[in-house]
Design an enzyme around this catalytic site. Structure first.
Site, PDB file in Angstrom:
ATOM      1  N   GLU A  96       7.527  36.702 -44.254  1.00 56.42           N
ATOM      2  CA  GLU A  96       8.134  37.452 -43.461  1.00 56.42           C
ATOM      3  C   GLU A  96       9.499  37.031 -42.362  1.00 56.42           C
ATOM      4  OE1 GLU A  96       5.941  41.826 -41.207  1.00 56.42           O
ATOM      5  OE2 GLU A  96       6.435  40.306 -39.574  1.00 56.42           O
ATOM      6  N   TYR A 112      15.271  42.583 -40.896  1.00 51.33           N
ATOM      7  CA  TYR A 112      14.417  42.614 -40.688  1.00 51.33           C
ATOM      8  C   TYR A 112      14.417  42.528 -42.688  1.00 51.33           C
ATOM      9  CZ  TYR A 112       8.918  43.123 -42.343  1.00 51.33           C
ATOM     10  OH  TYR A 112       7.881  42.812 -42.575  1.00 51.33           O
TER      11      TYR A 112
END
Ligand code: GDP
Ligand code: MN
Length: 383
Positions: A187, A101
């Site tokens: 993101e 991530y």
């Protein structure tokens, strides 16, 4: 404004962040072409502006053309989390070794951009965050993300040497996307480590700050397409802030704070709002008409709506513009079944003039907010 996955990936690709080979599909006619370009197996992903698509059945891997056709047909007719699916992203299937991530978000408490990375990513990121190290660091917005900071952050999550420099590059590029698109969030989840040891952005989430959309006209134009509720889309197109809700009382005010205060009053009394609309200040005849028309449509299509409550402050907005706009809307849409309760406040002579102009209409006039709210609730409860 949250961009769709494929829009975000276009930005990634142009910024040097690797993404899977892909193609947007709007009808099953395009499936064959996608297979010719990308090959099989294919990942089909619904393009809706909301996360958690994987868990909601919006991400499917297909092995054959036949299966691809059937699945594309099914997904294009589906609703995912309240959004009608109108396009799919067809992508090459990645061989996933690991899901990580990384993201840049605005830390509002600290007033700085913040880099967040985790060696584990994917659909359960909230749960993962409780168990494994998620590292975050604020960045000085004037100097930007420095090379040493990127190194420190990646060091802390402990990735293999081969991945280190690739990840560092991606972080810098993601930071550039964040600043150059005035994003509140950019993101990548998951950031995939492939079997060959490459890093690929398997998903994108870019949220552009709506206040900066004037600087990004190409997205400003599209904002309507990201709003699936037709009434909310109409609000966006007409320049008023409409939020569709599912209670009994539709609330409109010329000021967001005012509308929210009334929402609170209604909730405190145990009733619930059916819609929220902020017309914005400086109310013109046109804007009043457009705003009320959305409400009258809502009232027609949602039988739960039992009262329309308007709170208008006449300070700079002249009374005739507001009243005429109101009459225009009723003339175009017809009288609603529910009462229109109007709390009129502001400059004495404007309020007086407005009240005079409204005489003879079905609009029920109040000068005190609380009284107007209580009356709306009484009517909503069928009294
Ligand atoms: P989200 O659920 O809306 O966040 O959609 P994602 O794009 O993140 O996809 C959800 C999950 O689908 C990912 O975490 C992966 O596990 C899986 N997935 C997506 N693309 C691929 C792929 O190319 N190969 C494999 N094996 N899994 C994938
Ligand atoms: Mn994702």
């Amino acid at each position: 404004m949250r961009l769709l996955e494929y829009e975000g990936k276009e930005i990634f690709e142009n910024s040097g962040i690797p993404t899977p080979k892909g193609k947007v599909i709007k009808s099953t006619d395009q499936v064959e072409e996608a297979i010719n370009e990308i090959g099989l197996p294919l990942v089909l992903k619904v393009q809706v502006p909301i996360g958690g698509r994987g868990k909601a059945g919006g991400v499917k891997i297909v092995e054959s053309e036949d299966e691809a056709m059937k699945m594309a047909e099914e997904l294009l007719n589906k609703e995912i989390k309240g959004y009608e699916v109108s396009s799919l992203l067809a992508e090459e299937e990645l061989e996933i070794d690991k899901e990580m991530y990384c993201g840049i978000r605005s830390n509002r408490e600290e007033g700085v951009p913040e880099v967040i990375v985790s060696s584990k990513g994917g659909v359960d990121i909230e749960k993962i965050a409780e168990e494994s190290p998620v590292v975050s660091k604020g960045v000085d917005p004037l100097s930007g993300l420095e090379a040493y900071q990127a190194r420190e952050i990646i060091d802390e999550i402990g990735v293999e040497k081969e991945i280190f420099s690739k990840m560092s590059k991606i972080l810098h590029r993601l930071y550039n996307v964040y600043t150059s698109f005035d994003a509140k969030l950019s993101e990548i989840n998951p950031l995939v480590v492939t079997g060959d040891g490459d890093l690929v952005a398997s998903d994108s989430k870019i949220v552009i700050d709506d206040h900066s959309l004037n600087r990004h006209p190409e997205y400003k134009e599209k904002i309507g397409q990201h709003i699936q509720n037709p009434l909310e889309r109409e609000g966006e197109e007409k320049g008023v802030n409409y939020v569709d809700l599912d209670g009994e009382i539709a609330i409109m005010a010329n000021g967001a704070g005012l509308a929210m205060a009334i929402m609170d009053m209604i909730n405190l009394e145990g009733a619930s709002p059916a819609a929220f609309l902020d017309t914005g200040g400086g109310l013109s005849r046109e804007r009043m008409k457009n705003a009320l028309k959305i409400f009258l449509k809502k009232e027609k299509q949602d039988e739960k709506v039992k009262a329309i409550l308007l709170n208008i402050w006449l300070l700079i907005s002249p009374p005739d513009a507001m009243v005429n706009g109101l009459f225009d809307a009723i003339e175009e849409m017809g009288e609603p079944d529910s009462p229109i309760i109007l709390v009129l406040q502001g400059r004495g002579k404007y309020v007086k003039k407005g009240s005079e102009l409204l005489k003879g209409s079905n609009v029920e006039l109040y000068s005190n907010v609380r009284e107007g709210v209580l009356e709306a609730i009484k009517r909503a409860k069928g009294a």
